[in-house]
Design a protein around this motif. Structure first.
Motif, PDB file in Angstrom:
ATOM      1  N   GLY A 130      18.263   9.167 -14.992  1.00 42.72           N
ATOM      2  CA  GLY A 130      17.988   9.609 -16.199  1.00 42.72           C
ATOM      3  C   GLY A 130      17.561   8.327 -17.972  1.00 42.72           C
ATOM      4  N   VAL A 131      17.157   7.384 -17.293  1.00 43.87           N
ATOM      5  CA  VAL A 131      17.155   6.453 -18.484  1.00 43.87           C
ATOM      6  C   VAL A 131      15.607   6.191 -18.204  1.00 43.87           C
ATOM      7  CG1 VAL A 131      17.682   4.049 -19.341  1.00 43.87           C
ATOM      8  CG2 VAL A 131      19.235   5.523 -17.862  1.00 43.87           C
ATOM      9  N   GLU A 132      15.099   6.021 -18.875  1.00 44.05           N
ATOM     10  CA  GLU A 132      13.220   5.682 -19.497  1.00 44.05           C
ATOM     11  C   GLU A 132      12.890   5.213 -18.711  1.00 44.05           C
ATOM     12  OE1 GLU A 132      10.813   8.002 -22.891  1.00 44.05           O
ATOM     13  OE2 GLU A 132      10.596   5.330 -23.405  1.00 44.05           O
ATOM     14  N   ASN A 133      11.753   4.660 -18.115  1.00 40.41           N
ATOM     15  CA  ASN A 133      11.754   3.723 -18.155  1.00 40.41           C
ATOM     16  C   ASN A 133      10.020   3.530 -17.954  1.00 40.41           C
ATOM     17  OD1 ASN A 133      11.017   1.283 -16.502  1.00 40.41           O
ATOM     18  ND2 ASN A 133      13.179   1.453 -14.838  1.00 40.41           N
ATOM     19  N   SER A 134       9.396   2.421 -17.305  1.00 36.75           N
ATOM     20  CA  SER A 134       7.516   2.504 -17.054  1.00 36.75           C
ATOM     21  C   SER A 134       7.359   1.851 -15.266  1.00 36.75           C
ATOM     22  CB  SER A 134       7.127   1.976 -18.023  1.00 36.75           C
ATOM     23  OG  SER A 134       7.098   2.363 -19.228  1.00 36.75           O
ATOM     24  N   LEU A 135       6.666   2.739 -14.917  1.00 34.84           N
ATOM     25  CA  LEU A 135       5.777   1.979 -13.116  1.00 34.84           C
ATOM     26  C   LEU A 135       4.864   1.694 -14.382  1.00 34.84           C
ATOM     27  CD1 LEU A 135       5.731   5.242 -11.960  1.00 34.84           C
ATOM     28  CD2 LEU A 135       6.803   3.153 -11.037  1.00 34.84           C
ATOM     29  N   ILE A 136       4.223   0.239 -13.717  1.00 34.16           N
ATOM     30  CA  ILE A 136       3.122  -0.480 -13.656  1.00 34.16           C
ATOM     31  C   ILE A 136       2.159  -0.217 -12.428  1.00 34.16           C
ATOM     32  CG2 ILE A 136       2.370  -2.732 -14.412  1.00 34.16           C
ATOM     33  CD1 ILE A 136       4.732  -2.842 -16.233  1.00 34.16           C
ATOM     34  N   VAL A 149      -7.958   4.452 -12.592  1.00 39.10           N
ATOM     35  CA  VAL A 149      -6.777   5.014 -12.070  1.00 39.10           C
ATOM     36  C   VAL A 149      -6.287   6.328 -12.965  1.00 39.10           C
ATOM     37  CG1 VAL A 149      -4.721   3.435 -12.330  1.00 39.10           C
ATOM     38  CG2 VAL A 149      -7.037   2.368 -12.640  1.00 39.10           C
ATOM     39  N   THR A 150      -5.491   6.875 -11.878  1.00 40.97           N
ATOM     40  CA  THR A 150      -5.076   8.259 -12.648  1.00 40.97           C
ATOM     41  C   THR A 150      -3.765   8.051 -11.592  1.00 40.97           C
ATOM     42  OG1 THR A 150      -6.033   9.206  -9.714  1.00 40.97           O
ATOM     43  CG2 THR A 150      -7.156   9.646 -12.038  1.00 40.97           C
ATOM     44  N   TRP A 151      -2.826   9.307 -12.082  1.00 39.56           N
ATOM     45  CA  TRP A 151      -1.427   8.651 -11.956  1.00 39.56           C
ATOM     46  C   TRP A 151      -0.295  10.515 -11.231  1.00 39.56           C
ATOM     47  CZ3 TRP A 151       1.919   4.876 -12.193  1.00 39.56           C
ATOM     48  CH2 TRP A 151       1.502   4.172 -12.540  1.00 39.56           C
ATOM     49  N   THR A 152      -0.124  10.694 -10.204  1.00 44.80           N
ATOM     50  CA  THR A 152       0.444  12.405 -10.332  1.00 44.80           C
ATOM     51  C   THR A 152       1.511  11.613  -9.733  1.00 44.80           C
ATOM     52  OG1 THR A 152       0.168  11.479  -7.628  1.00 44.80           O
ATOM     53  CG2 THR A 152      -1.054  12.770  -8.473  1.00 44.80           C
ATOM     54  N   LYS A 153       2.410  13.097 -10.146  1.00 43.15           N
ATOM     55  CA  LYS A 153       3.835  12.920 -10.119  1.00 43.15           C
ATOM     56  C   LYS A 153       4.497  14.856  -9.030  1.00 43.15           C
ATOM     57  CE  LYS A 153       8.535  14.986 -12.656  1.00 43.15           C
ATOM     58  NZ  LYS A 153       8.517  14.773 -14.497  1.00 43.15           N
ATOM     59  N   ASN A 154       5.085  14.255  -7.996  1.00 42.12           N
ATOM     60  CA  ASN A 154       4.981  15.366  -7.039  1.00 42.12           C
ATOM     61  C   ASN A 154       3.771  16.070  -7.020  1.00 42.12           C
ATOM     62  OD1 ASN A 154       7.685  14.671  -6.998  1.00 42.12           O
ATOM     63  ND2 ASN A 154       8.193  15.604  -8.516  1.00 42.12           N
ATOM     64  N   GLY A 155       2.880  15.265  -6.564  1.00 42.25           N
ATOM     65  CA  GLY A 155       2.079  15.814  -6.141  1.00 42.25           C
ATOM     66  C   GLY A 155       0.783  15.941  -7.249  1.00 42.25           C
ATOM     67  N   GLY A 161       2.150   9.735 -21.709  1.00 44.06           N
ATOM     68  CA  GLY A 161       2.074   8.534 -21.478  1.00 44.06           C
ATOM     69  C   GLY A 161       1.358   7.737 -20.682  1.00 44.06           C
ATOM     70  N   VAL A 162      -0.313   7.837 -20.361  1.00 44.48           N
ATOM     71  CA  VAL A 162      -0.474   6.672 -19.277  1.00 44.48           C
ATOM     72  C   VAL A 162      -1.028   5.720 -20.148  1.00 44.48           C
ATOM     73  CG1 VAL A 162      -2.109   6.509 -17.189  1.00 44.48           C
ATOM     74  CG2 VAL A 162      -0.366   8.491 -17.648  1.00 44.48           C
ATOM     75  N   THR A 174     -13.472 -12.024 -10.401  1.00 46.91           N
ATOM     76  CA  THR A 174     -12.683 -10.958 -10.520  1.00 46.91           C
ATOM     77  C   THR A 174     -12.252 -10.913 -11.188  1.00 46.91           C
ATOM     78  OG1 THR A 174     -11.192 -11.549  -9.495  1.00 46.91           O
ATOM     79  CG2 THR A 174     -13.071 -10.721  -7.831  1.00 46.91           C
ATOM     80  N   PHE A 175     -11.929  -9.685 -11.784  1.00 47.43           N
ATOM     81  CA  PHE A 175     -10.799  -9.077 -12.890  1.00 47.43           C
ATOM     82  C   PHE A 175      -9.557  -8.243 -11.986  1.00 47.43           C
ATOM     83  CE2 PHE A 175     -15.455  -9.255 -13.964  1.00 47.43           C
ATOM     84  CZ  PHE A 175     -14.918  -9.766 -15.353  1.00 47.43           C
ATOM     85  N   HIS A 176      -8.734  -8.418 -13.308  1.00 50.47           N
ATOM     86  CA  HIS A 176      -7.258  -7.798 -12.700  1.00 50.47           C
ATOM     87  C   HIS A 176      -7.077  -6.520 -14.707  1.00 50.47           C
ATOM     88  CE1 HIS A 176      -6.124 -11.037 -15.310  1.00 50.47           C
ATOM     89  NE2 HIS A 176      -5.013 -10.770 -15.449  1.00 50.47           N
ATOM     90  N   GLN A 177      -6.443  -5.841 -13.606  1.00 46.13           N
ATOM     91  CA  GLN A 177      -6.230  -4.454 -15.028  1.00 46.13           C
ATOM     92  C   GLN A 177      -4.733  -3.718 -14.971  1.00 46.13           C
ATOM     93  OE1 GLN A 177      -8.923  -1.042 -15.816  1.00 46.13           O
ATOM     94  NE2 GLN A 177      -8.884  -0.960 -17.382  1.00 46.13           N
ATOM     95  N   PHE A 178      -4.095  -3.126 -15.797  1.00 47.19           N
ATOM     96  CA  PHE A 178      -2.838  -2.804 -15.484  1.00 47.19           C
ATOM     97  C   PHE A 178      -3.134  -1.176 -16.109  1.00 47.19           C
ATOM     98  CE2 PHE A 178      -1.707  -7.814 -16.585  1.00 47.19           C
ATOM     99  CZ  PHE A 178      -1.172  -7.223 -15.732  1.00 47.19           C
ATOM    100  N   SER A 179      -2.637  -0.493 -15.407  1.00 49.07           N
ATOM    101  CA  SER A 179      -2.061   1.435 -15.456  1.00 49.07           C
ATOM    102  C   SER A 179      -0.684   1.329 -15.975  1.00 49.07           C
ATOM    103  CB  SER A 179      -2.943   1.978 -15.076  1.00 49.07           C
ATOM    104  OG  SER A 179      -2.611   3.199 -15.533  1.00 49.07           O
TER     105      SER A 179
END
Length: 245
Positions: A130-136, A149-155, A161-162, A174-179
Protein backbone atom coordinates in the motif's frame (compact mmCIF):
# COMPACT_ATOMS: atom_id res chain seq x y z
CA UNK A 1 44.73 12.25 -26.96
CA UNK A 2 41.98 12.37 -29.55
CA UNK A 3 40.36 9.26 -31.00
CA UNK A 4 37.77 9.20 -33.76
CA UNK A 5 35.55 6.14 -34.01
CA UNK A 6 34.10 6.08 -37.51
CA UNK A 7 32.77 2.56 -37.07
CA UNK A 8 31.43 1.77 -40.51
CA UNK A 9 30.60 -1.71 -39.22
CA UNK A 10 28.61 0.04 -36.55
CA UNK A 11 26.84 2.20 -39.08
CA UNK A 12 24.05 3.31 -36.77
CA UNK A 13 26.40 5.38 -34.65
CA UNK A 14 29.57 7.36 -35.05
CA UNK A 15 31.23 8.62 -31.88
CA UNK A 16 33.72 11.43 -31.58
CA UNK A 17 35.54 11.23 -28.26
CA UNK A 18 38.03 13.73 -26.93
CA UNK A 19 39.92 12.33 -23.97
CA UNK A 20 42.05 14.62 -21.85
CA UNK A 21 44.16 13.21 -19.05
CA UNK A 22 44.85 15.77 -16.35
CA UNK A 23 47.45 15.20 -13.65
CA UNK A 24 47.25 17.35 -10.58
CA UNK A 25 47.28 16.79 -6.84
CA UNK A 26 49.29 13.60 -7.55
CA UNK A 27 46.25 11.97 -9.18
CA UNK A 28 45.38 11.40 -12.84
CA UNK A 29 41.89 12.38 -14.04
CA UNK A 30 40.13 11.66 -17.31
CA UNK A 31 37.82 14.10 -19.08
CA UNK A 32 35.78 12.60 -21.94
CA UNK A 33 33.74 14.60 -24.44
CA UNK A 34 31.35 12.43 -26.45
CA UNK A 35 29.40 13.28 -29.59
CA UNK A 36 27.01 10.52 -30.66
CA UNK A 37 25.76 10.61 -34.26
CA UNK A 38 22.70 8.51 -35.08
CA UNK A 39 21.36 7.42 -38.44
CA UNK A 40 17.91 8.76 -37.54
CA UNK A 41 19.37 12.28 -37.54
CA UNK A 42 19.62 12.81 -33.78
CA UNK A 43 22.79 13.76 -31.91
CA UNK A 44 23.79 13.34 -28.27
CA UNK A 45 26.58 15.39 -26.72
CA UNK A 46 27.92 15.00 -23.18
CA UNK A 47 31.02 15.47 -21.05
CA UNK A 48 32.26 13.10 -18.34
CA UNK A 49 34.81 13.58 -15.58
CA UNK A 50 36.27 10.27 -14.34
CA UNK A 51 33.21 8.48 -15.84
CA UNK A 52 30.78 10.80 -14.01
CA UNK A 53 28.55 12.88 -16.27
CA UNK A 54 29.10 16.64 -15.88
CA UNK A 55 26.68 17.91 -18.52
CA UNK A 56 24.75 16.95 -21.64
CA UNK A 57 23.19 19.03 -24.39
CA UNK A 58 19.40 19.02 -24.69
CA UNK A 59 18.78 19.99 -28.31
CA UNK A 60 14.99 20.02 -27.86
CA UNK A 61 15.19 22.63 -25.08
CA UNK A 62 18.15 24.38 -26.71
CA UNK A 63 20.27 24.40 -23.57
CA UNK A 64 23.03 22.65 -21.64
CA UNK A 65 21.90 20.53 -18.68
CA UNK A 66 24.45 20.26 -15.84
CA UNK A 67 24.08 16.98 -13.97
CA UNK A 68 27.07 16.87 -11.63
CA UNK A 69 28.93 15.37 -9.93
CA UNK A 70 28.46 17.78 -7.03
CA UNK A 71 31.62 19.12 -5.42
CA UNK A 72 31.65 21.79 -2.69
CA UNK A 73 32.58 25.18 -4.09
CA UNK A 74 32.47 23.93 -7.69
CA UNK A 75 29.85 25.17 -10.15
CA UNK A 76 30.32 23.51 -13.57
CA UNK A 77 28.07 26.05 -15.29
CA UNK A 78 30.49 28.83 -14.25
CA UNK A 79 33.52 26.83 -15.35
CA UNK A 80 32.17 26.24 -18.88
CA UNK A 81 30.19 29.44 -19.40
CA UNK A 82 32.73 30.99 -21.80
CA UNK A 83 33.23 27.89 -23.96
CA UNK A 84 30.08 28.26 -26.10
CA UNK A 85 29.14 24.65 -25.44
CA UNK A 86 25.72 24.73 -27.05
CA UNK A 87 26.96 26.59 -30.14
CA UNK A 88 29.75 24.06 -30.63
CA UNK A 89 27.31 21.19 -30.07
CA UNK A 90 25.13 22.51 -32.91
CA UNK A 91 28.16 22.57 -35.18
CA UNK A 92 28.97 18.99 -34.21
CA UNK A 93 25.37 18.01 -34.93
CA UNK A 94 25.63 19.37 -38.46
CA UNK A 95 28.96 17.59 -38.94
CA UNK A 96 27.36 14.36 -37.71
CA UNK A 97 24.85 14.35 -40.54
CA UNK A 98 27.61 14.69 -43.12
CA UNK A 99 29.75 11.98 -41.51
CA UNK A 100 26.87 9.50 -41.27
CA UNK A 101 25.87 10.18 -44.88
CA UNK A 102 29.46 9.68 -46.04
CA UNK A 103 29.81 6.44 -44.10
CA UNK A 104 26.58 5.11 -45.59
CA UNK A 105 27.75 5.90 -49.12
CA UNK A 106 31.20 4.37 -48.56
CA UNK A 107 29.73 1.11 -47.37
CA UNK A 108 26.78 0.19 -49.51
CA UNK A 109 25.83 -2.79 -47.39
CA UNK A 110 27.11 -2.06 -43.91
CA UNK A 111 27.35 -5.05 -41.58
CA UNK A 112 25.86 -3.98 -38.28
CA UNK A 113 27.58 -5.05 -35.07
CA UNK A 114 25.01 -5.88 -32.43
CA UNK A 115 25.32 -6.37 -28.70
CA UNK A 116 22.21 -7.79 -26.97
CA UNK A 117 21.05 -6.04 -23.80
CA UNK A 118 21.07 -7.39 -20.27
CA UNK A 119 18.18 -6.30 -18.07
CA UNK A 120 17.26 -6.52 -14.39
CA UNK A 121 14.09 -5.44 -12.58
CA UNK A 122 14.12 -4.16 -9.00
CA UNK A 123 12.39 -1.72 -6.66
CA UNK A 124 13.80 1.66 -5.67
CA UNK A 125 12.80 1.25 -2.00
CA UNK A 126 11.99 -1.57 0.39
CA UNK A 127 8.51 -2.82 -0.45
CA UNK A 128 5.60 -2.11 1.91
CA UNK A 129 2.05 -3.04 0.99
CA UNK A 130 0.00 0.00 0.00
CA UNK A 131 3.01 2.35 0.02
CA UNK A 132 3.94 3.98 -3.31
CA UNK A 133 7.25 2.80 -4.75
CA UNK A 134 9.10 2.62 -8.07
CA UNK A 135 10.08 -0.33 -10.21
CA UNK A 136 13.32 0.19 -12.14
CA UNK A 137 14.12 -1.72 -15.31
CA UNK A 138 17.87 -1.34 -15.87
CA UNK A 139 18.98 -2.25 -19.40
CA UNK A 140 22.73 -2.48 -19.98
CA UNK A 141 25.49 -3.39 -22.48
CA UNK A 142 23.50 -3.01 -25.69
CA UNK A 143 24.40 -1.70 -29.13
CA UNK A 144 23.17 0.04 -31.20
CA UNK A 145 21.39 2.42 -28.79
CA UNK A 146 17.90 1.70 -30.03
CA UNK A 147 15.67 -0.22 -27.64
CA UNK A 148 11.98 -0.41 -26.79
CA UNK A 149 10.86 -0.88 -23.18
CA UNK A 150 7.25 -1.78 -22.31
CA UNK A 151 5.50 -2.52 -19.01
CA UNK A 152 2.57 -4.69 -17.98
CA UNK A 153 0.49 -5.04 -14.84
CA UNK A 154 -1.25 -8.40 -14.48
CA UNK A 155 -0.62 -9.01 -18.17
CA UNK A 156 -2.14 -5.69 -19.30
CA UNK A 157 -0.05 -2.90 -20.90
CA UNK A 158 0.80 0.04 -18.63
CA UNK A 159 1.85 3.52 -19.76
CA UNK A 160 0.82 5.76 -16.87
CA UNK A 161 3.63 6.45 -14.42
CA UNK A 162 6.29 5.22 -16.85
CA UNK A 163 9.44 7.23 -17.58
CA UNK A 164 12.47 6.51 -19.75
CA UNK A 165 15.97 7.95 -19.31
CA UNK A 166 18.39 9.02 -22.01
CA UNK A 167 20.95 6.59 -23.41
CA UNK A 168 24.18 6.59 -21.39
CA UNK A 169 27.48 5.38 -22.90
CA UNK A 170 29.62 2.68 -21.32
CA UNK A 171 33.40 2.50 -21.57
CA UNK A 172 33.17 -0.45 -24.00
CA UNK A 173 31.14 1.61 -26.54
CA UNK A 174 27.86 -0.04 -25.53
CA UNK A 175 25.02 1.80 -23.80
CA UNK A 176 22.71 1.59 -20.80
CA UNK A 177 19.29 3.04 -20.05
CA UNK A 178 16.71 3.13 -17.24
CA UNK A 179 12.94 2.81 -17.41
CA UNK A 180 10.92 3.51 -14.25
CA UNK A 181 7.35 2.66 -13.29
CA UNK A 182 5.68 4.32 -10.29
CA UNK A 183 3.33 1.86 -8.57
CA UNK A 184 1.64 0.95 -5.30
CA UNK A 185 2.31 -2.72 -4.39
CA UNK A 186 -0.48 -5.10 -3.41
CA UNK A 187 -0.46 -8.81 -2.67
CA UNK A 188 -1.96 -9.83 -6.02
CA UNK A 189 -0.44 -7.50 -8.66
CA UNK A 190 2.33 -8.82 -10.93
CA UNK A 191 4.46 -6.49 -13.07
CA UNK A 192 6.75 -7.12 -16.01
CA UNK A 193 9.30 -5.14 -18.01
CA UNK A 194 9.92 -6.20 -21.62
CA UNK A 195 12.93 -5.08 -23.66
CA UNK A 196 13.07 -5.29 -27.45
CA UNK A 197 16.35 -4.89 -29.37
CA UNK A 198 17.56 -5.92 -32.81
CA UNK A 199 20.26 -8.15 -31.27
CA UNK A 200 17.65 -10.24 -29.44
CA UNK A 201 15.98 -13.25 -31.05
CA UNK A 202 12.86 -12.52 -29.01
CA UNK A 203 11.79 -9.85 -26.48
CA UNK A 204 13.47 -10.08 -23.08
CA UNK A 205 10.99 -10.01 -20.18
CA UNK A 206 11.64 -9.63 -16.47
CA UNK A 207 8.83 -10.26 -13.94
CA UNK A 208 8.36 -8.81 -10.46
CA UNK A 209 5.81 -9.84 -7.86
CA UNK A 210 5.70 -8.98 -4.15
CA UNK A 211 6.49 -11.52 -1.45
CA UNK A 212 5.02 -10.00 1.69
CA UNK A 213 4.78 -13.43 3.36
CA UNK A 214 8.55 -13.83 3.01
CA UNK A 215 9.13 -10.37 4.49
CA UNK A 216 6.83 -11.14 7.41
CA UNK A 217 8.63 -14.45 7.98
CA UNK A 218 11.98 -12.66 8.11
CA UNK A 219 10.53 -10.12 10.55
CA UNK A 220 9.09 -12.91 12.74
CA UNK A 221 12.44 -14.73 12.74
CA UNK A 222 14.26 -11.51 13.62
CA UNK A 223 11.85 -10.79 16.48
CA UNK A 224 12.07 -14.39 17.70
CA UNK A 225 15.87 -14.32 17.71
CA UNK A 226 15.78 -11.02 19.57
CA UNK A 227 13.38 -12.42 22.14
CA UNK A 228 15.52 -15.55 22.66
CA UNK A 229 18.67 -13.47 23.08
CA UNK A 230 16.85 -11.27 25.55
CA UNK A 231 15.68 -14.27 27.58
CA UNK A 232 19.18 -15.75 27.53
CA UNK A 233 20.49 -12.46 28.86
CA UNK A 234 17.97 -12.53 31.69
CA UNK A 235 18.84 -16.16 32.54
CA UNK A 236 22.57 -15.45 32.45
CA UNK A 237 22.13 -12.38 34.62
CA UNK A 238 20.07 -14.35 37.14
CA UNK A 239 22.70 -17.12 37.20
CA UNK A 240 25.44 -14.64 37.92
CA UNK A 241 23.44 -13.01 40.67
CA UNK A 242 22.66 -16.40 42.31
CA UNK A 243 26.30 -17.47 41.99
CA UNK A 244 27.60 -14.42 43.78
CA UNK A 245 25.16 -14.76 46.66
Amino acid sequence: MTTFYSHLKRSALIILMLNSFCAFLQKAHEITYVVGCFENGTTETLLEFDSDEVFYVDFEKGEVEYTGPYMPGFDPSQLFQDLQIYKNALRNSKACKAIVAYGTIMEKQPSEEKDPPESILYTAEEVDKGVENSLICFVNHFYPPLIKVTWTKNGQPVSEGVSLSRYYPNQDQTFHQFSTLTFTPTETDIYSCTVEHMALDRPQTRIWEPDFHHQHFELDVFCSVGLILGLLGIVAGTFLIVKTL
